[in-house]
Design an enzyme around this catalytic site. Structure first.
Site, short mmCIF file in Angstrom:
data_model
loop_
_atom_site.label_atom_id
_atom_site.label_comp_id
_atom_site.label_asym_id
_atom_site.label_seq_id
_atom_site.Cartn_x
_atom_site.Cartn_y
_atom_site.Cartn_z
N ASP A 22 0.82 -1.21 0.00
CA ASP A 22 0.00 0.00 0.00
C ASP A 22 0.86 1.27 0.00
O ASP A 22 1.95 1.28 0.57
CB ASP A 22 -0.90 -0.02 1.25
N ARG A 77 -11.49 1.72 -9.53
CA ARG A 77 -10.64 2.91 -9.70
C ARG A 77 -10.81 3.49 -11.10
O ARG A 77 -11.39 2.86 -11.99
CB ARG A 77 -9.17 2.52 -9.48
N ASN A 108 -10.46 -3.09 -6.72
CA ASN A 108 -9.61 -2.12 -7.44
C ASN A 108 -10.14 -1.81 -8.84
O ASN A 108 -9.75 -0.81 -9.45
CB ASN A 108 -8.15 -2.59 -7.53
N GLY A 140 0.29 5.32 -4.51
CA GLY A 140 -0.33 6.57 -4.95
C GLY A 140 0.20 7.75 -4.16
O GLY A 140 0.57 8.80 -4.71
C1 FPP Z 1 -2.02 0.06 -3.42
O1 FPP Z 1 -1.49 1.37 -3.30
C2 FPP Z 1 -1.35 -0.63 -4.51
C3 FPP Z 1 -1.97 -1.24 -5.56
C4 FPP Z 1 -3.45 -1.29 -5.72
C5 FPP Z 1 -1.19 -1.85 -6.64
C6 FPP Z 1 -0.03 -2.68 -6.20
C7 FPP Z 1 0.79 -2.95 -7.37
C8 FPP Z 1 2.12 -2.88 -7.46
C9 FPP Z 1 3.02 -2.62 -6.32
C10 FPP Z 1 2.71 -3.08 -8.78
C11 FPP Z 1 3.61 -4.24 -8.84
C12 FPP Z 1 2.97 -5.55 -8.68
C13 FPP Z 1 3.27 -6.60 -9.47
C14 FPP Z 1 2.82 -7.94 -9.10
C15 FPP Z 1 4.03 -6.44 -10.71
P1 FPP Z 1 -2.44 2.60 -3.59
O2 FPP Z 1 -2.39 2.90 -5.04
O3 FPP Z 1 -3.80 2.32 -3.05
O4 FPP Z 1 -1.72 3.73 -2.80
P2 FPP Z 1 -2.44 4.92 -2.03
O5 FPP Z 1 -3.20 4.29 -0.90
O6 FPP Z 1 -1.28 5.74 -1.55
O7 FPP Z 1 -3.30 5.66 -2.99
#
Ligand code: FPP
Length: 235
Positions: A16, A67, A64, A19
């Site tokens: 997490d 989004r 997700n 973003g």
């Molecule tokens: C959550 O952070 C993250 C995700 C929904 C995507 C996770 C994916 C990766 C780390 C890419 C790599 C993975 C692979 C398997 C290649 P968020 O976007 O919700 O962050 P935020 O809470 O700060 O908005």
């Protein structure tokens, strides 16, 4: 890491904060995911070299899909690229890659990438890397019950003989229980991640955002895991 450290057999990571990592730098969210993917590559190498046998990551939840379509598409493109480009690395490292999740609603190129990576690494034994993609913990349990129900109807076994061990075999993958679950970015929620497998897991919620969760941060996490276990064993 010192040698006396007690290693978890199965570590889960809720990646997490991508973003927020991007926002802090005035970048688009997608670049946070790219930084997360780069970090994951280094982190996995480190974790498996320590001798940990199973790592599960939460790459994309069923929710997700709600989004912004631009972000969803970026992530799907990133997965396809990652699965194709890193295949050789996984093979070289001896890592078996498996996926947990529903195949519904996933693009054909993503499904192809999943199948091809699973197939290329299916006999490898150094460690198992489980990617939760289009995954929801409750949906996994519901899907397990559907498969179990069919087998009961077929007479494979009697409903009175169903045990938690039997139910475990009906999950997306036949994995050992999670010992340790890390969620980066300070959020203290499980968000539907591997509910069945995490019944006895220790949880750890570092403040650091996933792209910054490096080898040093993982060492800190292991130290915390060891403290918890020593207390637990001492009671
Ligand atoms: C959550 O952070 C993250 C995700 C929904 C995507 C996770 C994916 C990766 C780390 C890419 C790599 C993975 C692979 C398997 C290649 P968020 O976007 O919700 O962050 P935020 O809470 O700060 O908005």
């Amino acid at each position: 890491m010192n040698n006396e450290i007690n290693l978890p057999n199965h570590v889960g990571i809720i990646m997490d904060g991508n973003g927020r990592w991007a926002k802090k730098r005035g970048l688009k969210r997608s670049l946070g995911h790219k930084a997360g993917a780069d970090n994951l590559e280094k982190l996995l190498k480190y974790i498996f070299n320590l001798g940990i046998k199973y790592v599960s990551v939460y790459a994309f939840s069923t929710e997700n899909f709600n989004r912004d379509p631009e972000e969803v598409n970026y992530l799907m493109d990133l997965f396809v690229k990652y699965f194709t480009k890193k295949k050789k690395i996984f093979v070289k490292e001896g890592l078996k890659v498996i996926f947990s999740g529903s195949r519904n609603n996933l693009r054909d190129d993503v499904l192809k990438g999943i199948d091809s990576l699973e197939d290329a690494t299916k006999d490898l034994k150094k460690g198992t890397f489980n990617i939760c993609l289009n995954y929801g913990g409750r949906l996994e349990i519901v899907d397990a019950f559907k498969k179990l129900y069919k087998d009961i109807e077929l007479g494979c076994f009697d409903i009175d003989h169903v045990t938690p061990e039997i139910v475990s075999h009906y999950m997306y993958q036949d994995l050992p229980d999670l010992d340790f679950v890390i969620r980066t970015s300070g959020e203290q929620r499980i968000s539907n991640f591997m509910l069945w497998q995490s019944s006895y897991a220790e949880y750890y919620f570092p403040q650091v955002l996933f792209p910054d969760f490096d080898e040093k941060e993982f060492d800190k996490a292991l130290e915390e895991y060891n403290k918890r276990h020593r207390r637990f064993g001492g009671v």
